[in-house]
Design an enzyme around this catalytic site. Structure first.
Site, PDB file in Angstrom:
ATOM      1  N   GLU A   1      -6.297  -2.571  12.473  1.00  0.00           N
ATOM      2  CA  GLU A   1      -6.118  -3.393  11.214  1.00  0.00           C
ATOM      3  C   GLU A   1      -7.128  -4.677  10.987  1.00  0.00           C
ATOM      4  OE1 GLU A   1      -3.995  -2.199   9.660  1.00  0.00           O
ATOM      5  OE2 GLU A   1      -3.082  -0.949  11.349  1.00  0.00           O
TER       6      GLU A   1
ATOM      7  N   HIS B   1     -10.022  -3.139   9.307  1.00  0.00           N
ATOM      8  CA  HIS B   1      -9.876  -2.919   7.773  1.00  0.00           C
ATOM      9  C   HIS B   1     -10.237  -4.309   7.084  1.00  0.00           C
ATOM     10  CE1 HIS B   1      -7.668   0.711   7.149  1.00  0.00           C
ATOM     11  NE2 HIS B   1      -6.806   0.649   7.943  1.00  0.00           N
TER      12      HIS B   1
ATOM     13  N   GLU C   1       0.773  -1.329  -0.062  1.00  0.00           N
ATOM     14  CA  GLU C   1      -0.141  -0.031   0.000  1.00  0.00           C
ATOM     15  C   GLU C   1       0.907   1.101  -0.073  1.00  0.00           C
ATOM     16  OE1 GLU C   1      -4.035   1.555   2.171  1.00  0.00           O
ATOM     17  OE2 GLU C   1      -2.583   0.611   3.462  1.00  0.00           O
TER      18      GLU C   1
ATOM     19  N   ASN D   1      -3.331  -6.229   5.403  1.00  0.00           N
ATOM     20  CA  ASN D   1      -3.111  -7.409   4.399  1.00  0.00           C
ATOM     21  C   ASN D   1      -4.157  -8.511   4.682  1.00  0.00           C
ATOM     22  OD1 ASN D   1      -0.476  -6.248   3.116  1.00  0.00           O
ATOM     23  ND2 ASN D   1       0.151  -7.381   5.064  1.00  0.00           N
TER      24      ASN D   1
END
Length: 900
Positions: free
Chosen positions: A353, A356, A172, A324
């Site tokens: 995270e 996400h 990213e 990820n």
């Protein structure tokens, strides 16, 4: 053989190609292409020398390309290089539109397009494809590449303790194409099937579970010829259709801890390098993972949408973490949880995270102008989750949230700010928008929206949005429409489209000031005056709480008020209440605004802040006093006196730490006389020591202590703690704390090099190696050699090593020595822009900036350098503009304080 041809063959297409662009095509591609073609050519030519992707290129490509699949084979051996073969299958509507793959690789060995060997045009970061056909196409590219040293792409790290090699990716926003050829943009979601050849004793982790492991496999592809015989071939299951920036690969001799058998039925793993075995206790992290997944699955109404959830602790990460799919990466420092506040911060990163996985991974923004759909939501949701599922571990999570807002208020007050939703021309601009606006302002506005709508309506709108766009891409309007629909269904009198236009698509922060008229001991009139700034005058609606306090700072009442987007809002419900001694707006911090204080309130705050019982209110007041200094409404010395008084009396560690943070910044940037700086620094140093003598385990205070050492006697005292044995009085320092002392102060003390050499021999960790490099660069006699080392060897160093040397070189106590390099710094920038990669130039500009020079001189030099930097180097231009803005603020604050 692959031959290079001129990019002009593509950028100046033939008349037939131009004619093709005018046809009406299936799916409506050309309607957009006609409009965008001239912009496409201009933007491509403008950025041809820089590896980036423009929004216009991305928009045309995403409408022409679909059904993408990557079949990627990698040969990842020890050393500096690896080999790859990537087969890309995709459908194309119009092959006459110039089509390119993003790829920033070292050497292309061959290209086959639809089975035929093909010449292709390579420009910086791009491979233009020929001989494509309507419908399904196949492109196979074989290549050799070097591992990255800057933390992006496929990065290689050699452990300083045992020499083992580790690989990890960071893609990213636009770095997947540094590992393999791809359509590297968020709205071309694709399937990835990955196979990796590597040493037999390595573990390999990717987005998906391993499907097959072959030990000493037969060589069935030429790219596998390289490397030793003691190897394995690992093939992973196919991914879902996800964006390229979410792919991941980690490889090396990792330690592994798995908890696949758990109540969530989600396979969960943790990994770190072998040398961290003594720190590899992940019980706390596992607890966070289990409890937080429960919250998110219930809140979003969607079970975790992917097949596993591995968490990697890695060296040399540029960011704190990366979301990820199924393979989340973190800095290895997050294994250390020495204080409750750090535990909360790290826990918030973990929850961020995890959020996400829904906001960003399941539903992904279409382009980087909607970065807030990822980062603002993940930041707000992580705090909301923590406050409800982990509140028993740390109850002050919303104080941590409040603490973060200071950086947003600062950035949102200067010319380089941007709106939460902001147009992004290219991926270079994207890299600069991972900032306090996208994270801290965006999440603050979402907290306000959560309060405005109420928890239930907010949750329903979020669920509807996620269900409507799962495994797809979404835009600003999609979320707002979902929330607005739920608001209308529940008869809320709010037009969220207008609300979002004011809050999400405009720049700036408002200030709110209470104004009261008192008669016979009662409030006769109560209004709130709202102002924008000179740069950003937009006024907004605010739903907040106001609290009135009596002479003893006891609460008289707390009322919810709705401030209209006007200069003055009057509140009749406050009329007749007892006249307060203090009025505080935005208690409980639901709003994103700067709070001002009337004259009587301010005087009482100066004298009696410690008497306010609510800790969030105390912290909010301190935060807004700091903003008043920055906005030239309060002299810096008065502010620091409030900080001194409150620090002595404060008993909540996170507020103590916050006082030290804002006081240090104020002293460093806004106190004019050196003698005054030393006085304030010394006061806080000795007051911290007093507190630590009673409670030596206040880790947040220990972290801050060394920043306040100024006097030589205090420096000698700090160094004596390093030398003392365990039974001697004084602070018992950890090895990291000892390095903090040595890094900051040994360069101005004679005879401490021996001590540094001893630490070097006893600490082979990455932290120790970087600290030693810092110290070497700090030695006065090493300056010229270090300067040359930065210029000639710096580009080949790892980014972390390079930054350690640069920051050691620019140590703050060596002004007389470093002045010699100021002019060389500004002269060097224009030359290295032409010859060095962007990341090196950014590191050079940021870490070698001569901040010790007078503000006026620096502003003048920045103005000169800005005229010489090409407009395409946007991140560097933004860096210098922000520096200039902050220096101008410093000038104004010093002038105001001097004349008050």
């Amino acid at each position: 053989m692959l031959s290079r041809i001129s990019a002009s063959d593509w950028l100046n297409p033939s008349p037939n190609v131009k004619k093709a662009l005018g046809l009406l095509l299936i799916g409506g591609v050309t309607a957009y292409a006609i409009y965008s073609y001239k912009n496409w050519r201009a933007s491509s030519q403008k950025n041809e020398a820089i590896d980036c992707l423009t929004s216009s290129d991305a928009a045309i490509r995403s409408q022409n390309i679909s059904n993408v699949e990557y079949y990627l084979k990698l040969n990842t051996q020890k050393g500096t290089s690896y080999w790859g073969c990537c087969t890309i299958i995709f459908k194309i509507i119009n092959p006459q539109i110039p089509t390119f793959l993003d790829f920033e690789g070292d050497e292309i060995l061959s290209i086959l397009i639809n089975g035929q060997e093909c010449n292709a045009c390579r420009t910086v970061g791009k491979i233009y494809l020929k001989n494509l056909q309507v419908g399904v196409n196949s492109v196979e590219i074989r290549y050799k590449n070097k591992y990255s040293k800057d933390g992006n792409g496929l990065h290689r790290y050699v452990d300083t303790i045992d020499g083992e090699e580790y690989l990890n990716t960071q893609f990213e926003p636009f770095y997947a194409h540094r590992m393999f050829p791809c359509f590297d943009q968020p709205d071309i979601k694709a399937i990835l099937i990955l196979s990796v050849k590597c040493p037999a004793y390595w573990k390999v982790i990717s987005n998906e579970p391993i499907r097959k492991i072959e030990n000493s496999p037969a060589v069935n592809d030429s790219i596998y010829l390289y490397g030793n015989d003691d190897c394995q071939l690992i093939t992973f299951s196919s991914t879902d259709r996800i964006s390229t920036y979410l792919y991941a690969l980690c490889a090396g001799p990792f330690l592994e801890f798995r908890k696949d058998d758990n109540e969530l039925n989600i396979p969960i793993g943790f990994y770190c390098k072998k040398s961290l075995e003594n720190q590899f206790n992940v019980d706390v992290h596992l607890n966070w993972t289990i409890r937080s997944f429960k919250f998110y699955q219930e809140f979003f109404g969607i079970l975790y949408p992917f097949k596993k959830y591995d968490q990697m602790f890695l060296s040399e990460m540029n960011y704190g973490a990366m979301e990820n799919v199924g393979c989340v990466t973190y800095r290895e420092h997050y294994l250390n949880l020495l204080s409750s506040i750090k535990k909360c911060k790290v826990g918030n990163v973990f929850l961020h995270e995890m959020a996400h996985m829904w906001f960003g991974n399941l539903v992904t923004m279409k382009w980087w102008d909607d970065l807030w759909l990822n980062e603002s939501f993940a930041t707000f949701m992580s705090h909301l989750n923590y406050s409800q599922s982990l509140n028993d571990e740390f109850s002050d999570v919303w104080l941590v949230f409040l603490r973060r807002k200071r950086s947003a208020y600062e950035l949102d007050s200067i010319s380089t700010s941007h709106s939460i939703w902001t147009p992004v021309e290219n991926t270079l601009e994207t890299t600069t928008n991972f900032d306090a606006i996208s994270y801290n302002k965006g999440s603050s506005v979402l907290k306000q929206l959560h309060y405005v709508l109420g928890p239930e309506i907010f949750q329903k709108g979020v669920r509807a949005y996620l269900n409507s766009f799962k495994y797809q891409n979404a835009k600003f309007d999609d979320l707002i429409n979902a929330l607005n629909f739920e608001a209308k269904q529940n008869n809320l009198k709010i037009d969220l489209k207008e609300w979002a236009q004011r809050w999400v698509k405009t720049i700036g922060v408002n200030s709110l000031t209470p104004e009261l008229e008192i008669e016979d001991g009662k409030i006769r009139e109560f209004k709130v005056k709202q102002l924008g700034s000179t740069l950003y005058p937009t006024l907004r609606d605010h739903k907040i709480l106001v609290e009135l306090f009596d002479d003893n700072m006891e609460s008289i009442c707390k009322e919810e008020i709705f401030i209209e987007p006007h200069y003055n809002t009057f509140f009749g419900k406050m009329i007749g209440k007892a006249a307060p001694s203090c009025v505080v707006l935005n208690v409980e911090d639901y709003g994103y605004c700067k709070v001002r204080f009337d004259k009587i309130s301010l005087e009482n705050i100066k004298l009696k802040l410690d008497k306010i019982g609510n800790k969030m209110t105390r912290m909010l007041i301190l935060s807004n006093l700091y903003e008043m200094v920055r906005d030239c409404l309060m002299p810096v010395n008065q502010f620091l006196e409030v900080c001194e008084n409150q620090f002595v009396k404060e008993e909540v560690e996170i507020i103590e730490s916050y006082i030290l943070e804002i006081a240090h910044d104020a002293i460093t940037n806004w106190v004019e006389k050196q003698s005054e700086k030393v006085k304030f620094y010394t006061f806080f140093f000795h007051e911290i020591l007093k507190k630590l003598s009673e409670k030596p385990n206040l880790r947040e205070l220990r972290y801050k202590l060394f920043r306040f050492i100024q006097k030589k006697d205090d420096i000698v005292l700090a160094v004596s703690w390093i030398k003392s044995s365990s039974d001697e009085p004084g602070l018992k320092l950890t090895i990291d704390e000892s390095w903090a002392v040595l890094k900051a102060y040994s360069s101005i003390l004679k005879g401490e090099k021996t001590l540094i050499e001893e630490f070097k021999e006893n600490d082979k960790t990455s932290t120790g190696v970087l600290a030693y490099s810092y110290c070497l660069a700090a030695y006065p006699e090493n300056k010229e050699a270090t300067w040359n080392k930065i210029l000639f060897e710096g580009p080949e160093m790892s980014a972390h090593h390079r930054r350690a040397i640069m920051t050691g070189f620019m140590i703050k106590y060596q002004k007389k020595i470093l002045q010699f390099y100021t002019n060389r710094y500004f002269k060097t920038i224009t030359s290295i822009i032409k010859t060095h990669d962007l990341q090196f130039v950014l590191d050079f500009c940021e870490h070698l900036f001569p901040s010790f020079e007078p503000e006026g001189f620096l502003i003048s030099e920045i103005r000169k350098i800005l005229k010489k930097i090409p407009q395409s180097f946007y991140p560097i231009i933004r860096f210098f503009n922000e520096k200039k803005n902050k220096l101008e603020i410093s000038q104004r604050v010093k002038s105001f304080s001097r004349n008050s």
